[in-house]
Enzyme design. Structure first.
Site, PDB file in Angstrom:
ATOM      1  N   SER A 321       0.812  -1.212   0.000  1.00 30.97           N
ATOM      2  CA  SER A 321       0.000   0.000   0.000  1.00 30.97           C
ATOM      3  C   SER A 321       0.849   1.267   0.000  1.00 30.97           C
ATOM      4  O   SER A 321       1.573   1.524  -0.951  1.00 30.97           O
ATOM      5  CB  SER A 321      -0.955  -0.037   1.204  1.00 30.97           C
ATOM      6  OG  SER A 321      -1.958   0.932   1.090  1.00 30.97           O
ATOM      7  N   ASP A 332      10.917   4.299  -9.894  1.00 33.92           N
ATOM      8  CA  ASP A 332      10.593   4.895 -11.191  1.00 33.92           C
ATOM      9  C   ASP A 332      11.396   6.165 -11.453  1.00 33.92           C
ATOM     10  O   ASP A 332      11.756   6.454 -12.607  1.00 33.92           O
ATOM     11  CB  ASP A 332       9.105   5.221 -11.274  1.00 33.92           C
ATOM     12  CG  ASP A 332       8.255   3.986 -11.543  1.00 33.92           C
ATOM     13  OD1 ASP A 332       8.823   2.878 -11.575  1.00 33.92           O
ATOM     14  OD2 ASP A 332       7.033   4.131 -11.712  1.00 33.92           O
ATOM     15  N   LYS A 346      -0.781  -3.936  -3.469  1.00 37.53           N
ATOM     16  CA  LYS A 346      -2.061  -3.307  -3.115  1.00 37.53           C
ATOM     17  C   LYS A 346      -2.076  -1.904  -3.708  1.00 37.53           C
ATOM     18  O   LYS A 346      -1.474  -0.973  -3.172  1.00 37.53           O
ATOM     19  CB  LYS A 346      -2.257  -3.254  -1.603  1.00 37.53           C
ATOM     20  CG  LYS A 346      -3.602  -2.668  -1.177  1.00 37.53           C
ATOM     21  CD  LYS A 346      -3.791  -2.822   0.322  1.00 37.53           C
ATOM     22  CE  LYS A 346      -5.131  -2.237   0.755  1.00 37.53           C
ATOM     23  NZ  LYS A 346      -5.122  -0.755   0.722  1.00 37.53           N
TER      24      LYS A 346
END
Length: 417
Positions: A321, A332, A346
């Site tokens: 999460s 990224d 999640k």
């Protein structure tokens, strides 16, 4: 004869008006609202829960599939006098949606969940989730220093029974409620370890008041270099301030590189995770969220950052999460390599809503993607470097070989003189 015709016409006209009047009276009576059916407190709770989910759930098209209005009517048709009956009716009403994260929270569960966001909990220290089949109760991670961690219960284990009651029948919230309780009491738990062919084992756990200690930091000395270990176990309200204090301490101690440890961090407050990402990123994207209307919001870090030096990040199957939001942004944006194992997966965001009687709702209100557009729901994030099994059971402990490997990689990334 000439005079009878107008009389006949008058009679027909009068009869027509009488019939029309009678028809209007009948229609009027039919349109009159009947006496309002008064709802008792339990029924009003069901109606309020339905309304809140109806106006906030992330995927309103799902309502058409499950005949959402009919589910409300069906719930209200049941005999209902008590709050407990209302909670059962709400749970039954929500089940067809098929989202285990959208659920009713009975007063004890709601209070406990709120407590975890504030940094404390009383129980055995297990963070739980529904398994892939939607029935089994799986351990996301044990809390550091908790009775569950000391008993060696690892991420991915399934909780089969609590005090002899099958967890697949109890469900997620009832299982969690049975594990919580006053400090000093004990609870018997049947655990299925995640390792192949492992036999289930009975564990007697003593409940304790668990201080979540959501932020921990310490200095590591390796080959003449000073490295900082920053471990975040959950994203609760105090976390951003704790991270800020830890990074300031690292700066004063002359730390050359940081190991960010997100292992077994099951998430928590999204805003806390975003705030921590802001501490490591400078004007770079953090996350993109999509709401029920299909509108997206991109969150970006501010121009400055609290720490800009070399870093690596440890993750595992208990990283979920909000901690996946942070890990995904660091990966990224090329800010930090991820080391460890694939994360939990999640990609949904919930909000907590108070129902007014001490109970509440957890409702999925948005989806998120990492800065590169990855949807990690049920997929997780693959680390840049897989670390060897078995995974350390005590992150940060003396036998934590993953931490040693992370330190070795960080040393390679330090600038040379």
């Amino acid at each position: 004869m000439s005079r009878s015709k107008p009389l006949s016409n008058a009679l027909i006209s009068w009869r027509g008006r009488a019939m029309a009047l009678a028809l209007l009276l009948c229609v009027g009576l039919w349109l009159q609202p009947g006496p309002a059916l008064a709802l008792n407190d339990a029924q009003q709770l069901v109606v309020e829960a339905w309304r809140l989910v109806n106006q906030s759930y992330v995927d309103p098209t799902r309502f058409e599939t499950v005949h959402w209005r009919r589910l409300r009517q069906k719930a209200l048709e049941q005999p209902m006098e008590t709050s407990a009956q209302a909670y059962d009716a709400i749970a039954a009403m929500l089940e067809p949606i098929g989202d285990p994260y959208t659920r009713v929270l009975r007063p004890g569960d709601y209070k406990a969940l709120r407590a975890t966001t504030e940094g404390s909990v009383s129980g055995v220290g297990l963070q739980l989730s529904l398994g892939e089949d939607g029935q089994g109760i799986v351990v996301i991670a044990p809390l550091d220093g908790s009775p569950a961690a000391e008993a060696g219960i690892s991420s991915g284990s399934e909780v089969l029974e609590v005090e002899g009651k099958p967890c697949r029948i109890l469900g997620l919230e009832a299982t969690a409620a049975r594990l919580r309780g006053p400090a000093g009491t004990s609870v018997q738990v049947l655990i299925q370890p995640p390792t192949p062919r492992a036999e289930p084992r009975q564990v007697l756990l003593r409940r304790e008041r668990v201080d979540l200690q959501t932020v921990r930091s310490r200095l590591l000395k390796r080959e003449g270099h000073r490295l900082g270990l920053l471990r975040i176990t959950q994203f609760s309200e105090p976390v951003p301030a704790g991270v800020r204090e830890a990074l300031q301490g690292f700066d004063q101690e002359g730390v050359e590189g940081v190991i960010l440890d997100l292992r077994n961090n099951s998430g928590g407050l999204v805003e806390a995770g975003v705030a921590v990402a802001n501490a490591f990123l400078a004007a770079q994207p953090i996350v993109e969220t999509m709401n029920r209307d299909g509108l997206s919001e991109r969150r970006q870090a501010a121009a400055g950052q609290l720490y800009s030096g070399p870093m690596v990040t440890l993750v595992n199957g208990g990283t979920a999460s909000a901690s996946e939001i942070l890990a995904g942004a660091l990966q990224d944006d090329g800010r930090s390599a991820l080391l460890g194992s694939r994360t939990f997966g999640k990609g949904l965001i919930q909000t907590l809503i108070n129902l007014g009687d001490g109970s509440g709702l957890a409702v999925t209100v948005a989806r998120y993607r990492t800065p590169s557009g990855r949807d990690i729901q049920n997929q997780g994030i693959a680390p840049d470097r897989l670390l060897p099994e078995p995974e350390p059971l005590n992150p940060g402990g003396a036998d934590d070989h993953w931490l040693q490997l992370a330190a070795e990689q960080l040393l390679q990334e330090l600038p040379t003189a």
